[in-house]
Design an enzyme around this catalytic site. Structure first.
Site, mmCIF file in Angstrom:
data_model
loop_
_atom_site.group_PDB
_atom_site.id
_atom_site.type_symbol
_atom_site.label_atom_id
_atom_site.label_comp_id
_atom_site.label_asym_id
_atom_site.label_seq_id
_atom_site.Cartn_x
_atom_site.Cartn_y
_atom_site.Cartn_z
ATOM 1 N N HIS A 146 15.578 40.039 41.614
ATOM 2 C CA HIS A 146 15.550 39.610 40.330
ATOM 3 C C HIS A 146 16.210 39.628 39.501
ATOM 4 O O HIS A 146 16.997 38.860 38.986
ATOM 5 C CB HIS A 146 14.017 38.464 40.573
ATOM 6 N N GLU A 147 14.979 40.532 38.994
ATOM 7 C CA GLU A 147 16.070 40.597 37.310
ATOM 8 C C GLU A 147 17.633 41.563 37.841
ATOM 9 O O GLU A 147 18.442 40.876 36.441
ATOM 10 C CB GLU A 147 15.087 42.257 36.306
ATOM 11 N N HIS A 150 20.041 38.471 37.913
ATOM 12 C CA HIS A 150 20.502 38.131 36.720
ATOM 13 C C HIS A 150 21.874 39.195 35.206
ATOM 14 O O HIS A 150 23.066 37.529 35.186
ATOM 15 C CB HIS A 150 19.028 37.861 35.927
ATOM 16 N N GLU A 221 17.404 30.775 36.989
ATOM 17 C CA GLU A 221 16.064 30.869 37.478
ATOM 18 C C GLU A 221 16.495 30.823 39.114
ATOM 19 O O GLU A 221 16.043 31.621 39.620
ATOM 20 C CB GLU A 221 14.780 30.473 37.363
#
EC number: 3.4.24.-
Length: 304
Positions: A146-147, A150, A221
């Site tokens: 997930h990070e 980003h 998100e």
């Protein structure tokens, strides 16, 4: 509702993101125009407003990493301390096709994580000690993916620019309101349409811009969740991690309203906060979407 694929989720969020960014820039232009018109600044005023926007964006872009890390009080781990964490980050970075970001630990018991950096070449992933204490390897892979998503999607740059834009709108709007109420020119403008319109813009634009910034954060998100699921090919890992994070949630002491959008879940207490004013989508909805992606992936595997 029909389950959707990773690609459909990502493309949908891209469209929504750029629509929101366009509206924020439009609001900023509108407020700048109102200020220039109200004070009769002419072309010089427009040039000054443009230069202010350009400078603040550049400064935020260059310094955001340093400011965020210093404020967060993080430390660099050794490979002996967390070998599995470094291995996970390195492996997923290779899979995502980006340079391996620097890893930092925040000694906080709340399970959370965030990424920062102006581009993939200057990126950082921060995880809390609380996160490492409760997640298994598969769940940790979901969070790190997930990070990394980003970082790959340039979300930190986008969030920084959006924050600066919204900040300028709020400052200019506040200045316009104060001038309307307290300046000597007020007596000459009570019945002036331009003055009334400028006041309306000054009141509404900051409020709308703030809502749009929160909406932008929520869309990114969702997009990072979908990108993480595509990267690991296992949406359940992130879904399970989010469940554990929600179950063990507690506010992070060093987080604030400016850094909150960076975290995987809102690090601040969210008592009685409206969904419109939330920097993150509801965790339950994120988990539901991830599991729908997993169902769709299984269906496609069976069909293929």
């Amino acid at each position: 509702m029909k389950p959707f694929t990773f690609y459909e989720a990502i493309e949908s969020n891209k469209r929504k993101t750029w629509f929101i960014v366009f509206i924020i820039y439009f609001l900023l232009f509108f407020v700048c125009y109102a200020v220039v018109s109200y004070f009769e600044l002419g072309e010089i005023g427009i040039i000054i407003a443009f230069l202010i926007v350009l400078f603040t964006n550049y400064y935020a872009y260059q310094k955001s990493n340093e400011i965020i890390l210093n404020y967060s009080g993080v430390r660099e781990p050794t490979r002996e301390e967390y070998p599995y964490l470094l291995n996970v980050v390195e492996g997923l970075s290779i899979a995502a096709g980006i340079p391996t970001p620097k890893i930092y630990i925040m000694d906080d018991p709340s399970p959370n994580a965030f990424a920062t950096g102006k581009d993939p070449q200057n990126s950082v992933v921060v995880v809390t000690k609380g996160l490492l204490d409760i997640l298994n390897r598969t769940e940790l892979e979901g969070v790190i993916a997930h990070e990394i998503s980003h970082i790959k999607n340039y979300d930190v740059r986008l969030q920084t620019i959006a924050a600066v834009m919204v900040g300028l709108i709020v400052i200019l709007g506040d200045g316009l309101k104060r001038s309307f109420y307290y300046s000597k020119r007020r007596r000459d403008k009570d019945e002036n349409i331009l003055g009334i319109v400028s006041l309306i813009i000054a009141i509404l634009a900051p409020f709308l811009a703030t809502l749009l910034r929160f909406a932008l954060s929520r869309q990114r998100e969702y997009m990072a969740d979908a990108s993480a699921a595509m990267l690991t090919r296992y949406p359940e890992g992130l879904a399970s991690a989010l469940e554990k994070i929600a179950k063990n949630f507690q506010p992070i002491k060093r987080a604030n309203v400016m850094t909150a959008p960076l975290y995987i879940v809102n690090p601040l207490s969210s008592n009685a906060v409206s969904k419109l004013f939330s920097t993150h989508p509801p965790i339950e909805e994120r988990i539901r979407r991830l599991r729908m992606m997993g169902e769709r992936w299984k269906m496609l595997d069976k069909e293929g």
